[in-house]
Scaffold this active site. Structure first.
Site, mmCIF file in Angstrom:
data_model
loop_
_atom_site.group_PDB
_atom_site.id
_atom_site.type_symbol
_atom_site.label_atom_id
_atom_site.label_comp_id
_atom_site.label_asym_id
_atom_site.label_seq_id
_atom_site.Cartn_x
_atom_site.Cartn_y
_atom_site.Cartn_z
ATOM 1 N N SER A 76 20.458 20.520 -11.257
ATOM 2 C CA SER A 76 21.747 19.852 -11.399
ATOM 3 C C SER A 76 21.689 18.567 -10.597
ATOM 4 O O SER A 76 21.239 18.572 -9.443
ATOM 5 C CB SER A 76 22.883 20.753 -10.896
ATOM 6 O OG SER A 76 24.134 20.125 -11.058
ATOM 7 N N GLU A 77 22.124 17.472 -11.196
ATOM 8 C CA GLU A 77 21.930 16.169 -10.565
ATOM 9 C C GLU A 77 22.676 16.000 -9.255
ATOM 10 O O GLU A 77 22.390 15.091 -8.477
ATOM 11 C CB GLU A 77 22.340 15.058 -11.537
ATOM 12 C CG GLU A 77 23.813 15.043 -11.856
ATOM 13 C CD GLU A 77 24.123 14.207 -13.097
ATOM 14 O OE1 GLU A 77 24.944 13.293 -12.982
ATOM 15 O OE2 GLU A 77 23.539 14.468 -14.155
ATOM 16 N N ASN A 78 23.652 16.887 -8.970
ATOM 17 C CA ASN A 78 24.362 16.783 -7.699
ATOM 18 C C ASN A 78 23.596 17.421 -6.542
ATOM 19 O O ASN A 78 24.064 17.419 -5.407
ATOM 20 C CB ASN A 78 25.768 17.387 -7.805
ATOM 21 C CG ASN A 78 25.753 18.844 -8.198
ATOM 22 O OD1 ASN A 78 24.931 19.264 -9.010
ATOM 23 N ND2 ASN A 78 26.655 19.631 -7.651
ATOM 24 N N SER A 83 17.853 14.202 -5.447
ATOM 25 C CA SER A 83 17.954 14.702 -6.806
ATOM 26 C C SER A 83 17.603 13.621 -7.817
ATOM 27 O O SER A 83 16.853 13.841 -8.768
ATOM 28 C CB SER A 83 19.370 15.227 -7.067
ATOM 29 O OG SER A 83 19.486 15.733 -8.372
ATOM 30 N N GLY A 129 24.834 10.503 -14.262
ATOM 31 C CA GLY A 129 23.395 10.298 -14.224
ATOM 32 C C GLY A 129 22.742 10.184 -15.578
ATOM 33 O O GLY A 129 21.509 10.249 -15.688
#
Length: 219
Positions: A46-48, A88, A128
């Site tokens: 997950s990009e977070n 990330s 993103g």
């Protein structure tokens, strides 16, 4: 009949391979975490800042601090790592994601994708998406084949602002599985009960249909 959102996610999950690092975008893609095939190990990113996302939690396992990029509560798999968003995105931009699964408003026959904004409508930001389409080794799009007015979302050329150019390799819609290559959509599979004629009628871009098209199979 057209697939449900969950069935679209189930079909996408069949594309996962053992050892893959996979980023799941907001919307239908996040559901893929619930359908990872048995016998393979993938690391969902997950990009977070979570690597090793598990399925959605049951009511007694909700942790409000454990969320995905869509602000939904998730679980962490064994071996998961938590880090900041800069690390990330370094993973994404460095080409260390094997597969990205994204939603989209439009995809065109050259594999360009429009997924981040509709002009004159309120948006929260691009997130993103642009980094993901530029950095992933492979990109699969999940989407409805047509909009609520029945107009195709698979076009000759995207009309909305682009997220990425010539980057999408495969599309799973509520009607079909399609490969994007050589400036066309190639029909690979159709949803159970959906005819090839219906898919043709709802695909505005160049569509190649070769031989008998099998129905999707769900294990």
């Amino acid at each position: 009949m057209a697939l449900s959102r969950e069935q679209v996610a189930m079909r996408v999950a069949q594309e996962l391979q053992d050892g893959f690092y996979v980023n799941l975008g907001i919307g239908i893609p996040t559901l893929v975490a619930n359908y990872v095939p048995q016998g393979i190990e993938v690391m969902l990113q997950s990009e977070n800042g979570l690597l090793g996302m598990g399925p959605y939690p049951t009511a007694d396992a909700v942790d409000a601090d454990m969320i995905n990029a869509g602000k939904e509560t998730v679980t962490a798999a064994i071996g998961a790592a938590i880090f900041n968003s800069a690390e990330s995105f370094a993973m994404i931009r460095g080409g260390h994601v094997d597969l990205t699964v994204l939603g989209a408003f439009e995809v065109d026959q050259n594999g360009s994708i429009a997924s981040w904004m509709i002009p004159k409508k309120l948006i929260k930001g691009m997130g993103g998406a642009m980094d993901l389409v530029a950095g992933a080794q492979n990109i699969i799009v999940t989407m409805m084949h047509a909009n609520k007015a029945g107009e195709s979302k698979l076009l000759e050329r995207c009309e909305l602002p682009l997220t990425g150019v010539n980057c999408v390799k495969k599309i799973v819609t509520d009607l079909a599985v399609l490969e994007v290559k050589n400036g066309a959509f190639y029909l690979l599979e159709r949803a159970p009960g959906v005819s090839v004629d219906e898919i043709i009628s709802k695909t505005a871009g160049k569509l190649i249909v070769k031989g008998d098209i099998p129905e999707m199979v769900f294990a």
